[in-house]
Design an enzyme around this catalytic site. Sequence first.
Site, PDB file in Angstrom:
ATOM      1  N   ALA A  51      -3.507 -15.858  -2.756  1.00 40.59           N
ATOM      2  CA  ALA A  51      -4.152 -17.176  -2.630  1.00 40.59           C
ATOM      3  C   ALA A  51      -3.188 -18.311  -2.240  1.00 40.59           C
ATOM      4  O   ALA A  51      -3.398 -18.995  -1.230  1.00 40.59           O
ATOM      5  CB  ALA A  51      -4.908 -17.487  -3.919  1.00 40.59           C
ATOM      6  N   ASP A 241      -7.838 -16.128  -7.460  1.00 40.10           N
ATOM      7  CA  ASP A 241      -8.100 -16.673  -6.126  1.00 40.10           C
ATOM      8  C   ASP A 241      -8.919 -17.960  -6.181  1.00 40.10           C
ATOM      9  O   ASP A 241      -8.868 -18.774  -5.268  1.00 40.10           O
ATOM     10  CB  ASP A 241      -8.805 -15.633  -5.256  1.00 40.10           C
ATOM     11  CG  ASP A 241      -7.809 -14.569  -4.843  1.00 40.10           C
ATOM     12  OD1 ASP A 241      -7.556 -13.642  -5.636  1.00 40.10           O
ATOM     13  OD2 ASP A 241      -7.227 -14.701  -3.749  1.00 40.10           O
ATOM     14  N   LYS A 252      -8.837 -10.183  -7.438  1.00 41.94           N
ATOM     15  CA  LYS A 252      -8.971  -8.898  -6.751  1.00 41.94           C
ATOM     16  C   LYS A 252      -9.965  -7.980  -7.455  1.00 41.94           C
ATOM     17  O   LYS A 252      -9.975  -7.889  -8.682  1.00 41.94           O
ATOM     18  CB  LYS A 252      -7.582  -8.240  -6.667  1.00 41.94           C
ATOM     19  CG  LYS A 252      -7.515  -6.886  -5.989  1.00 41.94           C
ATOM     20  CD  LYS A 252      -8.136  -6.850  -4.623  1.00 41.94           C
ATOM     21  CE  LYS A 252      -7.569  -7.862  -3.649  1.00 41.94           C
ATOM     22  NZ  LYS A 252      -8.429  -8.058  -2.444  1.00 41.94           N
TER      23      LYS A 252
HETATM   24  O1  MRU Z   1      -6.917  -9.695  -0.889  1.00 41.28           O
HETATM   25  P1  MRU Z   1      -5.616 -10.264  -1.406  1.00 41.28           P
HETATM   26  O2  MRU Z   1      -4.514  -9.274  -1.395  1.00 41.28           O
HETATM   27  O3  MRU Z   1      -5.260 -11.560  -0.728  1.00 41.28           O
HETATM   28  O4  MRU Z   1      -5.929 -10.620  -2.926  1.00 41.28           O
HETATM   29  C1  MRU Z   1      -4.946 -11.270  -3.680  1.00 41.28           C
HETATM   30  C2  MRU Z   1      -5.275 -11.385  -5.121  1.00 41.28           C
HETATM   31  O5  MRU Z   1      -6.351 -11.077  -5.546  1.00 41.28           O
HETATM   32  C3  MRU Z   1      -4.233 -11.997  -5.989  1.00 41.28           C
HETATM   33  O6  MRU Z   1      -4.341 -11.489  -7.287  1.00 41.28           O
HETATM   34  C4  MRU Z   1      -4.452 -13.513  -6.040  1.00 41.28           C
HETATM   35  O7  MRU Z   1      -4.475 -14.059  -4.757  1.00 41.28           O
HETATM   36  C5  MRU Z   1      -3.456 -14.205  -6.856  1.00 41.28           C
HETATM   37  S1  MRU Z   1      -1.896 -14.206  -6.042  1.00 41.28           S
HETATM   38  C6  MRU Z   1      -0.807 -15.213  -6.716  1.00 41.28           C
END
Ligand code: MRU
Length: 353
Positions: A51, A241, A252
């Site tokens: 994110a 996110d 996720k």
């Molecule tokens: O699909 P992605 O790999 O972008 O998903 C990322 C996540 O779900 C992370 O856990 C989230 O962005 C937090 S990162 C600091």
Amino acid sequence: MKDELYQSIEWRDGGLYIIDQTQLPAEELIIQLETAEQVWEAIRQLKVRGAPAIGITGAYGLYLGIRDFEEGSYESFIQESRRLADYLNSSRPTAVNLSWALNHILEKISGQDGSTSLSNLKKLILHTAIAIHDEDRQLCKQIGENGRELVPDGANILTHCNTGGLATGQYGTAFSVIFHAHLQGKVEQVWVDETRPLLQGARLTTWEFQKASVPHSLIVDSAAGFLMSRGKVDMIVTGADRIAKNGDTANKIGTYTLSVLAKEHGIPFYIAAPYSTLDMNIDNGSQIEIELRDEEEVLAFNHQPSTPSGTKAYNPAFDITPHQNISAIITEKGIIYPEFEKNIRERFSVAEV
Ligand code: MRU
């Protein structure tokens, strides 16, 4: 022990460079993104992901898209910037950090005097992007320093997806909490969920823990409940996110499942995130758009087909963890406990969120 961590996004010599995360861990490939279109593609294809990282990259993308805009008035510059921001924001819908960063820039330039030169407006966009990037590094370090007190001595910690320097400006969110607790010698073991279907845990988190010398073992996502039932998990910490006003959190896919298992086993479940992940415009998680990704990502394992041809798949990239399942949210402003809506408001001024 190293206390500096990897940085995956770099602005240098007037150019934007990222590590291509789709190539990790096989290859550490640095690529340059030169246009807004390349930034859109890189975000969409998860060359840059996580994110805060997509917020930072999107901000630089807006500058790359507008830097050659020569002809026109202040109004047409603002109009073109808005168009570019909408375009970049359409690359991925769930992480609010992307729209937050783009809106932050739009607010800065819209607040200028109409006689401001185009070159000064462009400079302002670039400086704001750099400031967002710099600030994220500091926020993530602070998140780690704040969150480490939640980690007991000899902790076995479970985490999901990738939340380190690859996913942020530096340090990470949940990763930063674990890393800072590790610097204090508190971490016995980290269980890293592999994070199907794109293996952010297996490919990226192990790579980052290895670089940071944090003891860890990879598990398949479905092993998490078994480990909890055997007393092998003391706490769970993940990133986010988008966090709604009431604390409901998008992260996720698989995070919700972990939170239910944690509740069943009486294990604390923490979310770590900076203020740019808070969305105070929505009341709860039902209002968060969940990105649906290509079914091909599920029909293959690490790009090798794993199903008979013609098999259908359903591939939501995120889920919602209800606030009732979250023990606390770790932010740069400290650890926030329920009741989240009231306590988030108290900790962050309205202007910030
Ligand atoms: O699909 P992605 O790999 O972008 O998903 C990322 C996540 O779900 C992370 O856990 C989230 O962005 C937090 S990162 C600091």
